[in-house]
Scaffold this motif. Structure first.
Motif, PDB file in Angstrom:
ATOM      1  N   ALA A 102       0.957  -1.194  -0.200  1.00 23.32           N
ATOM      2  CA  ALA A 102       0.296   0.190  -0.102  1.00 23.32           C
ATOM      3  C   ALA A 102       0.527   1.229   0.248  1.00 23.32           C
ATOM      4  O   ALA A 102       0.477   2.348  -0.147  1.00 23.32           O
ATOM      5  N   LEU A 103       1.853   1.053   0.661  1.00 27.68           N
ATOM      6  CA  LEU A 103       2.698   2.223   0.680  1.00 27.68           C
ATOM      7  C   LEU A 103       3.072   3.386  -0.368  1.00 27.68           C
ATOM      8  O   LEU A 103       4.211   3.359  -0.985  1.00 27.68           O
ATOM      9  N   VAL A 104       3.536   1.170  -0.604  1.00 25.33           N
ATOM     10  CA  VAL A 104       4.704   1.671  -2.937  1.00 25.33           C
ATOM     11  C   VAL A 104       3.615   2.103  -3.506  1.00 25.33           C
ATOM     12  O   VAL A 104       4.087   2.691  -4.349  1.00 25.33           O
ATOM     13  N   LEU A 105       2.302   0.807  -4.005  1.00 24.01           N
ATOM     14  CA  LEU A 105       1.747   1.119  -5.434  1.00 24.01           C
ATOM     15  C   LEU A 105       0.679   2.963  -5.126  1.00 24.01           C
ATOM     16  O   LEU A 105       0.473   3.155  -5.766  1.00 24.01           O
ATOM     17  N   GLY A 106       0.333   2.959  -3.823  1.00 24.53           N
ATOM     18  CA  GLY A 106      -0.593   4.221  -3.307  1.00 24.53           C
ATOM     19  C   GLY A 106      -1.676   3.864  -3.140  1.00 24.53           C
ATOM     20  O   GLY A 106      -2.043   2.869  -3.217  1.00 24.53           O
ATOM     21  N   PRO A 107      -3.160   4.805  -3.084  1.00 25.06           N
ATOM     22  CA  PRO A 107      -4.186   3.804  -3.115  1.00 25.06           C
ATOM     23  C   PRO A 107      -4.770   3.137  -3.738  1.00 25.06           C
ATOM     24  O   PRO A 107      -5.772   2.419  -3.611  1.00 25.06           O
ATOM     25  N   SER A 108      -4.581   2.827  -5.081  1.00 21.23           N
ATOM     26  CA  SER A 108      -4.972   2.209  -6.257  1.00 21.23           C
ATOM     27  C   SER A 108      -4.953   0.709  -6.214  1.00 21.23           C
ATOM     28  O   SER A 108      -5.698   0.420  -6.610  1.00 21.23           O
ATOM     29  N   MET A 109      -3.423   0.370  -5.526  1.00 18.33           N
ATOM     30  CA  MET A 109      -3.463  -0.777  -5.018  1.00 18.33           C
ATOM     31  C   MET A 109      -3.202  -1.552  -6.190  1.00 18.33           C
ATOM     32  O   MET A 109      -3.989  -2.738  -6.553  1.00 18.33           O
ATOM     33  N   VAL A 110      -2.794  -0.666  -7.723  1.00 22.62           N
ATOM     34  CA  VAL A 110      -2.851  -2.014  -8.913  1.00 22.62           C
ATOM     35  C   VAL A 110      -0.876  -2.073  -9.245  1.00 22.62           C
ATOM     36  O   VAL A 110      -0.153  -1.209  -8.977  1.00 22.62           O
ATOM     37  N   TYR A 111      -0.322  -2.760  -9.087  1.00 21.17           N
ATOM     38  CA  TYR A 111       0.940  -3.846  -9.225  1.00 21.17           C
ATOM     39  C   TYR A 111       1.524  -3.870 -11.206  1.00 21.17           C
ATOM     40  O   TYR A 111       1.439  -5.274 -10.834  1.00 21.17           O
ATOM     41  N   SER A 112       0.830  -2.716 -11.438  1.00 22.93           N
ATOM     42  CA  SER A 112       1.129  -2.829 -12.797  1.00 22.93           C
ATOM     43  C   SER A 112       0.867  -2.069 -13.553  1.00 22.93           C
ATOM     44  O   SER A 112       0.699  -0.917 -12.755  1.00 22.93           O
ATOM     45  N   CYS A 113       1.239  -2.034 -15.242  1.00 16.18           N
ATOM     46  CA  CYS A 113       2.551  -0.743 -15.866  1.00 16.18           C
ATOM     47  C   CYS A 113       0.482   0.020 -15.656  1.00 16.18           C
ATOM     48  O   CYS A 113      -0.206  -0.138 -16.382  1.00 16.18           O
ATOM     49  N   ALA A 114       0.523   1.480 -15.362  1.00 15.20           N
ATOM     50  CA  ALA A 114      -0.440   2.556 -15.713  1.00 15.20           C
ATOM     51  C   ALA A 114      -0.155   2.713 -16.740  1.00 15.20           C
ATOM     52  O   ALA A 114       0.600   2.796 -18.121  1.00 15.20           O
ATOM     53  N   TYR A 115      -1.877   3.787 -17.535  1.00 12.64           N
ATOM     54  CA  TYR A 115      -1.546   4.459 -18.852  1.00 12.64           C
ATOM     55  C   TYR A 115      -1.313   5.865 -18.408  1.00 12.64           C
ATOM     56  O   TYR A 115      -2.839   6.303 -17.903  1.00 12.64           O
ATOM     57  N   TRP A 116      -0.674   6.830 -19.435  1.00 19.60           N
ATOM     58  CA  TRP A 116      -0.100   8.286 -18.346  1.00 19.60           C
ATOM     59  C   TRP A 116      -1.310   8.719 -19.401  1.00 19.60           C
ATOM     60  O   TRP A 116      -0.502   8.488 -20.843  1.00 19.60           O
ATOM     61  N   GLU A 117      -1.371  10.158 -19.874  1.00 17.39           N
ATOM     62  CA  GLU A 117      -1.915  10.986 -20.394  1.00 17.39           C
ATOM     63  C   GLU A 117      -1.059  11.891 -20.617  1.00 17.39           C
ATOM     64  O   GLU A 117      -0.417  11.982 -21.390  1.00 17.39           O
ATOM     65  N   SER A 118      -0.004  12.670 -19.380  1.00 21.78           N
ATOM     66  CA  SER A 118       1.065  12.573 -19.132  1.00 21.78           C
ATOM     67  C   SER A 118       1.999  12.691 -18.246  1.00 21.78           C
ATOM     68  O   SER A 118       0.789  11.722 -16.962  1.00 21.78           O
ATOM     69  N   PRO A 119       3.497  12.819 -17.737  1.00 20.19           N
ATOM     70  CA  PRO A 119       3.996  13.007 -17.020  1.00 20.19           C
ATOM     71  C   PRO A 119       3.008  13.415 -16.242  1.00 20.19           C
ATOM     72  O   PRO A 119       4.055  12.494 -14.813  1.00 20.19           O
ATOM     73  N   GLU A 120       2.921  14.212 -15.261  1.00 21.38           N
ATOM     74  CA  GLU A 120       2.368  14.940 -14.970  1.00 21.38           C
ATOM     75  C   GLU A 120       1.252  14.705 -13.784  1.00 21.38           C
ATOM     76  O   GLU A 120       1.229  15.047 -12.849  1.00 21.38           O
ATOM     77  N   ALA A 121       0.664  13.824 -14.352  1.00 15.46           N
ATOM     78  CA  ALA A 121      -0.600  12.814 -14.221  1.00 15.46           C
ATOM     79  C   ALA A 121       0.106  12.801 -13.012  1.00 15.46           C
ATOM     80  O   ALA A 121       1.024  11.911 -12.157  1.00 15.46           O
ATOM     81  N   THR A 122      -1.592  11.841 -11.991  1.00 13.45           N
ATOM     82  CA  THR A 122      -0.903  11.615 -11.187  1.00 13.45           C
ATOM     83  C   THR A 122      -1.181   9.654 -10.884  1.00 13.45           C
ATOM     84  O   THR A 122      -1.522   9.659 -12.011  1.00 13.45           O
ATOM     85  N   LEU A 123      -0.518   9.202 -10.622  1.00 12.34           N
ATOM     86  CA  LEU A 123      -0.492   7.708 -10.261  1.00 12.34           C
ATOM     87  C   LEU A 123      -1.576   7.311  -9.891  1.00 12.34           C
ATOM     88  O   LEU A 123      -2.132   6.258 -11.322  1.00 12.34           O
ATOM     89  N   GLU A 124      -2.390   8.177  -9.208  1.00 19.51           N
ATOM     90  CA  GLU A 124      -4.123   7.266  -9.323  1.00 19.51           C
ATOM     91  C   GLU A 124      -5.020   7.128 -10.591  1.00 19.51           C
ATOM     92  O   GLU A 124      -5.108   6.269 -10.862  1.00 19.51           O
ATOM     93  N   ALA A 125      -4.524   8.729 -11.051  1.00 16.00           N
ATOM     94  CA  ALA A 125      -5.594   9.115 -12.333  1.00 16.00           C
ATOM     95  C   ALA A 125      -4.753   7.979 -13.799  1.00 16.00           C
ATOM     96  O   ALA A 125      -5.527   7.233 -14.135  1.00 16.00           O
ATOM     97  N   ALA A 126      -3.523   7.511 -13.533  1.00 18.70           N
ATOM     98  CA  ALA A 126      -3.207   6.564 -14.245  1.00 18.70           C
ATOM     99  C   ALA A 126      -3.465   5.838 -14.234  1.00 18.70           C
ATOM    100  O   ALA A 126      -3.407   4.704 -15.602  1.00 18.70           O
ATOM    101  N   GLN A 127      -3.839   4.571 -13.473  1.00 12.98           N
ATOM    102  CA  GLN A 127      -4.020   3.662 -12.870  1.00 12.98           C
ATOM    103  C   GLN A 127      -5.378   3.207 -13.373  1.00 12.98           C
ATOM    104  O   GLN A 127      -5.246   1.986 -13.742  1.00 12.98           O
ATOM    105  N   ARG A 128      -6.144   3.943 -12.471  1.00 14.90           N
ATOM    106  CA  ARG A 128      -7.662   4.181 -12.874  1.00 14.90           C
ATOM    107  C   ARG A 128      -7.737   3.689 -14.563  1.00 14.90           C
ATOM    108  O   ARG A 128      -8.446   4.025 -15.040  1.00 14.90           O
ATOM    109  N   ASP A 129      -7.119   4.909 -15.444  1.00 13.13           N
ATOM    110  CA  ASP A 129      -7.230   5.023 -17.145  1.00 13.13           C
ATOM    111  C   ASP A 129      -6.310   4.122 -17.071  1.00 13.13           C
ATOM    112  O   ASP A 129      -6.943   3.180 -18.584  1.00 13.13           O
ATOM    113  N   LYS A 130      -5.610   2.847 -16.843  1.00 10.50           N
ATOM    114  CA  LYS A 130      -5.622   1.538 -17.229  1.00 10.50           C
ATOM    115  C   LYS A 130      -5.893   1.002 -16.763  1.00 10.50           C
ATOM    116  O   LYS A 130      -7.067  -0.249 -17.724  1.00 10.50           O
TER     117      LYS A 130
END
Length: 430
Positions: free
Chosen positions: A158-186
């Motif tokens: 939970a500490l490493v992955l953050g609130p999304s708790m997704v342990y696979s490649c996220a899908y980024w709209e831009s490098p400035e996006a949040t990790l949680e948003a990129a995982q939700r988009d994935k």
């Protein structure tokens, strides 16, 4: 006069045949090497004994996990400079031959003995998985391997992955996006590729902590069966699902994919799981998922891929990854994965490479770990935290330098009529 760093630098440069690209600080306080370069800190001479008994990557990895070596400064810069000397060279000096037949290497070994002290090999760090029995990728052995990697503490993940708790490649709209948003988009991208709709039955293979299952049920109305071999993951996922009020739509099982018998499903997601299957079982994996789908059903296979070798027999599993991170894991070229899926009967409809996205994801995970290091260590162990920091940072560089990639393959169990149900224009996912 304290001079261990100078002697180590001279010895390394003699063996490598080129200047050492990092600075060395030794246990005696001495330093040597290019000014301003990242500093490789050799905290204990025991690290040299590890290299004597296991030259190359595994010896260095054991010293790293044990805390006997460290990096001061930018870890990525240090790994980038060392990559050409270790990983890209296979861990061996140029023109290496057996030490017994090479006076130069015999002399180097003697010098390391003088610097490193007594010869008995230090025991490997406790986090190393050393004893594995039985044939590769039996159900029992796969369960042990998965437990080694995933059952290291949900609080740590939970500490490493953050609130999304997704342990696979996220899908980024831009490098400035949040990790949680990129995982939700994935997760949403996977659902759209699978064309999920209200009431569809989804099998999520390797469901992790339940994030894909929750997203598919909550946002698309799917009925989901999620399977994992990790008891810790399953317990965490069930708790999340209950808190979301989705227990009527999602079932989480501790189950091997080979034991799922209640098909057919309308769709199957396999996100970051197939790397654990192994080449000896991949055809069985593809056949099993094909049999579990209804006619017209879709499979989304999200999988890390390695670059192909001209001589595939020369491919070998990374020792550090195999002993400390993903026991028995294997990477295959994307072409081989596609061929195996097609041999099982699937029609491949889309391949989306997202290599750069994984580099961004890994750098965010490393940043999370480094930002809360003391708590991460409390949640697991100093050695385990060091393993994750090294493997994630090195993996980020591997994706950035195109040594490995990651691909989403969309495949369909197309019926004999040929009606795939796919849109005429690719990547509309409607």
């Amino acid at each position: 006069m304290a001079d261990a760093a100078l002697r180590l630098t001279a010895l390394a440069e003699e063996l490598l045949g080129e200047a050492l690209p990092v600075r060395i600080r030794a246990w005696d306080g001495s330093e040597a090497g290019p000014p301003g370069a990242p500093v490789l800190v050799v905290r204990h001479r025991r690290a040299l004994r590890r290299l004597l008994w296991k030259p190359g990557e595994l010896g260095l990895a054991r010293a790293w996990v044990a805390g006997e070596i460290d990096v001061e400064g930018d870890l990525y810069a240090a790994l980038d400079r060392l990559a050409g000397l270790i990983w890209e060279r296979g861990g061996e000096p140029k023109d290496a031959v057996h030490p017994i037949r090479d006076p130069r290497l015999r002399a180097a070994a003697k010098a390391l003995v003088k610097l490193g002290g007594a010869l008995p090999p230090p025991p490997p760090p406790a986090e190393e998985l050393r004893r594995r029995t039985g044939r590769l990728h039996t159900k029992r052995r796969d369960k042990e391997a998965i437990s080694h990697h995933y059952d290291v503490g949900n609080d740590f993940y939970a500490l490493v992955l953050g609130p999304s708790m997704v342990y696979s490649c996220a899908y980024w709209e831009s490098p400035e996006a949040t990790l949680e948003a990129a995982q939700r988009d994935k997760l949403d991208l996977v659902c759209r590729k699978l064309a999920l709709k209200e009431g569809d039955r989804l099998l999520d293979v390797g469901c992790g902590w339940g994030s894909m299952a929750i997203h598919a049920a909550r946002e698309y109305g799917a009925r989901v069966v999620g399977i994992t071999l990790s008891r810790e993951q399953a317990a965490f996922a069930r708790k999340r699902i209950a808190e979301e009020g989705l227990t009527d739509r999602i079932e989480i099982r501790v189950q091997d994919y080979r034991d799922v018998k209640d098909g057919p499903f309308d769709a199957i997601s396999s996100i970051g799981m197939a790397e654990h299957v192994g080449s000896v079982r991949y055809a069985e994996y593809a056949d099993t998922l094909y049999a579990l789908l209804r006619d017209g059903g879709r499979l989304l296979n999200h999988q890390i891929a390695r670059r192909p070798e001209r001589d595939e027999s020369a491919y070998s599993v990374d020792e550090f990854i195999d002993k400390y991170v993903f026991p028995d894991g294997e990477l295959a070229p994307v072409g081989r994965t596609l061929a195996t899926l097609e041999e099982a009967g699937f029609e491949a409809r889309d391949v989306e490479p997202i290599r750069e996205h994984y580099a961004l994801t890994l750098r965010r995970w490393v940043a999370n770990l480094e930002a809360d290091w003391a708590r991460a260590v409390r949640h697991t162990s100093p050695g385990r935290a060091r393993i994750w920091r090294l493997y994630m940072a090195a993996s980020a560089l591997s994706f950035e330098r195109n040594r490995i990639g990651v691909n989403q393959i969309l495949a369909v169990k197309t019926p004999e009529s040929g009606a795939s149900g796919m849109p005429l224009r690719a990547r509309t996912w409607n």
